[in-house]
Write a protein that holds these residues in place. Sequence first.
Motif, PDB file in Angstrom:
ATOM      1  N   ARG A   5       0.816  -1.169   0.002  1.00 54.10           N
ATOM      2  CA  ARG A   5      -0.055  -0.151  -0.157  1.00 54.10           C
ATOM      3  C   ARG A   5       0.904   1.214  -0.018  1.00 54.10           C
ATOM      4  N   ASN A   6       1.879   1.424   0.899  1.00 57.28           N
ATOM      5  CA  ASN A   6       2.652   2.631   1.102  1.00 57.28           C
ATOM      6  C   ASN A   6       3.464   2.756  -0.210  1.00 57.28           C
ATOM      7  N   VAL A   7       4.141   1.799  -0.817  1.00 58.28           N
ATOM      8  CA  VAL A   7       4.701   1.727  -1.992  1.00 58.28           C
ATOM      9  C   VAL A   7       4.021   2.084  -3.270  1.00 58.28           C
ATOM     10  N   ILE A   8       3.012   1.610  -3.426  1.00 60.78           N
ATOM     11  CA  ILE A   8       2.132   2.200  -4.322  1.00 60.78           C
ATOM     12  C   ILE A   8       1.770   3.365  -4.280  1.00 60.78           C
ATOM     13  N   ALA A   9       1.429   3.775  -3.009  1.00 55.31           N
ATOM     14  CA  ALA A   9       0.917   5.311  -2.837  1.00 55.31           C
ATOM     15  C   ALA A   9       2.330   6.187  -3.210  1.00 55.31           C
ATOM     16  N   LEU A  10       3.563   5.695  -3.303  1.00 55.95           N
ATOM     17  CA  LEU A  10       4.568   6.604  -3.690  1.00 55.95           C
ATOM     18  C   LEU A  10       4.620   6.735  -5.299  1.00 55.95           C
ATOM     19  N   TYR A  11       4.011   5.735  -5.940  1.00 53.15           N
ATOM     20  CA  TYR A  11       4.173   5.775  -7.459  1.00 53.15           C
ATOM     21  C   TYR A  11       2.751   6.886  -7.896  1.00 53.15           C
ATOM     22  N   ARG A  12       1.804   6.874  -7.058  1.00 54.66           N
ATOM     23  CA  ARG A  12       0.623   7.618  -7.595  1.00 54.66           C
ATOM     24  C   ARG A  12       0.922   9.080  -7.826  1.00 54.66           C
ATOM     25  N   PRO A  13       1.636   9.957  -7.340  1.00 56.24           N
ATOM     26  CA  PRO A  13       1.844  11.128  -7.964  1.00 56.24           C
ATOM     27  C   PRO A  13       3.108  11.288  -9.225  1.00 56.24           C
ATOM     28  N   LEU A  14       3.537  10.086  -9.147  1.00 51.63           N
ATOM     29  CA  LEU A  14       4.682   9.944 -10.195  1.00 51.63           C
ATOM     30  C   LEU A  14       3.726   9.688 -11.384  1.00 51.63           C
ATOM     31  N   LEU A  15       2.736   8.866 -11.442  1.00 54.05           N
ATOM     32  CA  LEU A  15       1.953   8.315 -12.743  1.00 54.05           C
ATOM     33  C   LEU A  15       0.897   9.368 -13.124  1.00 54.05           C
ATOM     34  N   THR A  16       0.333  10.178 -11.827  1.00 55.61           N
ATOM     35  CA  THR A  16      -0.684  10.865 -12.256  1.00 55.61           C
ATOM     36  C   THR A  16      -0.598  11.791 -13.534  1.00 55.61           C
ATOM     37  N   PRO A  17       0.663  12.601 -13.734  1.00 57.07           N
ATOM     38  CA  PRO A  17       1.007  13.424 -14.972  1.00 57.07           C
ATOM     39  C   PRO A  17       0.658  12.556 -16.122  1.00 57.07           C
ATOM     40  N   MET A  18       1.175  11.090 -15.999  1.00 53.64           N
ATOM     41  CA  MET A  18       1.051  10.414 -17.393  1.00 53.64           C
ATOM     42  C   MET A  18      -0.369   9.816 -17.426  1.00 53.64           C
ATOM     43  N   GLY A  19      -1.414  10.164 -16.721  1.00 53.46           N
ATOM     44  CA  GLY A  19      -2.770   9.606 -16.863  1.00 53.46           C
ATOM     45  C   GLY A  19      -2.637   8.316 -16.551  1.00 53.46           C
ATOM     46  N   LEU A  20      -1.780   7.644 -15.769  1.00 60.72           N
ATOM     47  CA  LEU A  20      -1.847   6.234 -15.539  1.00 60.72           C
ATOM     48  C   LEU A  20      -2.020   5.793 -13.771  1.00 60.72           C
ATOM     49  N   THR A  21      -2.786   4.703 -13.605  1.00 59.55           N
ATOM     50  CA  THR A  21      -2.811   4.097 -12.400  1.00 59.55           C
ATOM     51  C   THR A  21      -1.682   3.332 -12.204  1.00 59.55           C
ATOM     52  N   HIS A  22      -1.486   2.601 -10.925  1.00 60.10           N
ATOM     53  CA  HIS A  22      -0.400   1.845 -11.142  1.00 60.10           C
ATOM     54  C   HIS A  22      -0.626   0.461 -11.529  1.00 60.10           C
ATOM     55  N   PRO A  23      -1.896  -0.078 -11.487  1.00 61.65           N
ATOM     56  CA  PRO A  23      -2.134  -1.170 -12.347  1.00 61.65           C
ATOM     57  C   PRO A  23      -1.941  -0.929 -14.013  1.00 61.65           C
ATOM     58  N   GLN A  24      -2.476   0.298 -14.450  1.00 66.70           N
ATOM     59  CA  GLN A  24      -2.087   0.489 -15.856  1.00 66.70           C
ATOM     60  C   GLN A  24      -0.460   0.556 -16.135  1.00 66.70           C
ATOM     61  N   TYR A  25      -0.088   0.985 -15.201  1.00 63.92           N
ATOM     62  CA  TYR A  25       1.720   1.320 -15.266  1.00 63.92           C
ATOM     63  C   TYR A  25       2.211  -0.234 -15.578  1.00 63.92           C
ATOM     64  N   LEU A  26       1.813  -1.085 -14.544  1.00 64.01           N
ATOM     65  CA  LEU A  26       2.265  -2.377 -14.636  1.00 64.01           C
ATOM     66  C   LEU A  26       2.051  -3.116 -16.151  1.00 64.01           C
ATOM     67  N   VAL A  27       0.927  -2.722 -16.607  1.00 64.83           N
ATOM     68  CA  VAL A  27       0.642  -3.267 -18.047  1.00 64.83           C
ATOM     69  C   VAL A  27       1.617  -2.633 -19.175  1.00 64.83           C
ATOM     70  N   MET A  28       1.730  -1.345 -18.860  1.00 62.11           N
ATOM     71  CA  MET A  28       2.625  -0.505 -19.811  1.00 62.11           C
ATOM     72  C   MET A  28       4.224  -1.092 -19.581  1.00 62.11           C
ATOM     73  N   LEU A  29       4.373  -1.359 -18.417  1.00 67.15           N
ATOM     74  CA  LEU A  29       5.829  -1.944 -18.386  1.00 67.15           C
ATOM     75  C   LEU A  29       5.832  -3.306 -19.332  1.00 67.15           C
ATOM     76  N   ALA A  30       4.920  -4.295 -19.027  1.00 65.03           N
ATOM     77  CA  ALA A  30       5.018  -5.459 -19.766  1.00 65.03           C
ATOM     78  C   ALA A  30       4.988  -5.041 -21.139  1.00 65.03           C
ATOM     79  N   LEU A  31       4.332  -4.170 -21.709  1.00 67.74           N
ATOM     80  CA  LEU A  31       4.128  -3.719 -23.323  1.00 67.74           C
ATOM     81  C   LEU A  31       5.645  -3.062 -23.440  1.00 67.74           C
ATOM     82  N   TRP A  32       6.161  -2.323 -22.617  1.00 71.35           N
ATOM     83  CA  TRP A  32       7.503  -1.516 -23.243  1.00 71.35           C
ATOM     84  C   TRP A  32       8.469  -2.850 -23.143  1.00 71.35           C
ATOM     85  N   GLU A  33       8.379  -3.847 -22.410  1.00 71.52           N
ATOM     86  CA  GLU A  33       9.294  -5.008 -22.547  1.00 71.52           C
ATOM     87  C   GLU A  33       9.275  -5.477 -23.835  1.00 71.52           C
TER      88      GLU A  33
END
Length: 153
Positions: free
Chosen positions: A26-54
Motif C-alpha cells: 500500500r505504501n509503495v504504491i502510494a509513492l507511485y501515484r503522484p509520479l504516474l498521475t501526470p501520465m494519466g496512469l494508475t499503478h495497475p495500468q503502469y504495470l501493463v505498460m511496463l509489460a508492453l514496453w518490454e
Amino acid sequence: MAPIDLGDDPLALDRQVCFALSVASRNVIALYRPLLTPMGLTHPQYLVMLALWERAPRSVKDLCATLQAEAATLSPLLKRLESIGYVTRTRSTDDERLLAVDLTDAGARLRSEAEKIPYRVVELLGMDVAELERLNAALSRVIDASRTALDGR
C-alpha cells in the motif's frame, strides 16, 4: 524438517508476513501515484505498460500470464489505456478469440518519461539499490512458494 518456532505469540500482528506485505504494498504504491498521475496512469495500468514496453504486441493471454492477473481484471485496464491513446486492441485475423495489445506511438513515447520513475522511487525510499534488489529476490521467492502452495491445495 525442523520444527517451526513462531515465538511466544504466533498471532502477533508485527510478526505476520501478510501484514508487512499489505502495508508495504500500500505504501509503495502510494509513492507511485503522484509520479504516474501526470501520465494519466494508475499503478495497475503502469504495470501493463511496463509489460508492453518490454515486448509488444502481446496477446491478452500473455499479458495475463506475465502480470499474474485474470482477464477480467485486465480488460477494463486495457480499455482505459486504449481510450487515452496508449494502446490498441485488435482481434487476430487467424483466431478471433485472440486479442492483441500493442503500443501506440504515444504509448511508446511515454516510456522515456516513465524511465525516471524507478530512480525517483529509490530516492523516495532512501534505500540502497542492492537492498531493494535483495528484497525483490526475496519477494520473488515468496511469490513462487505461495504459488506452489496454492497449486498443491
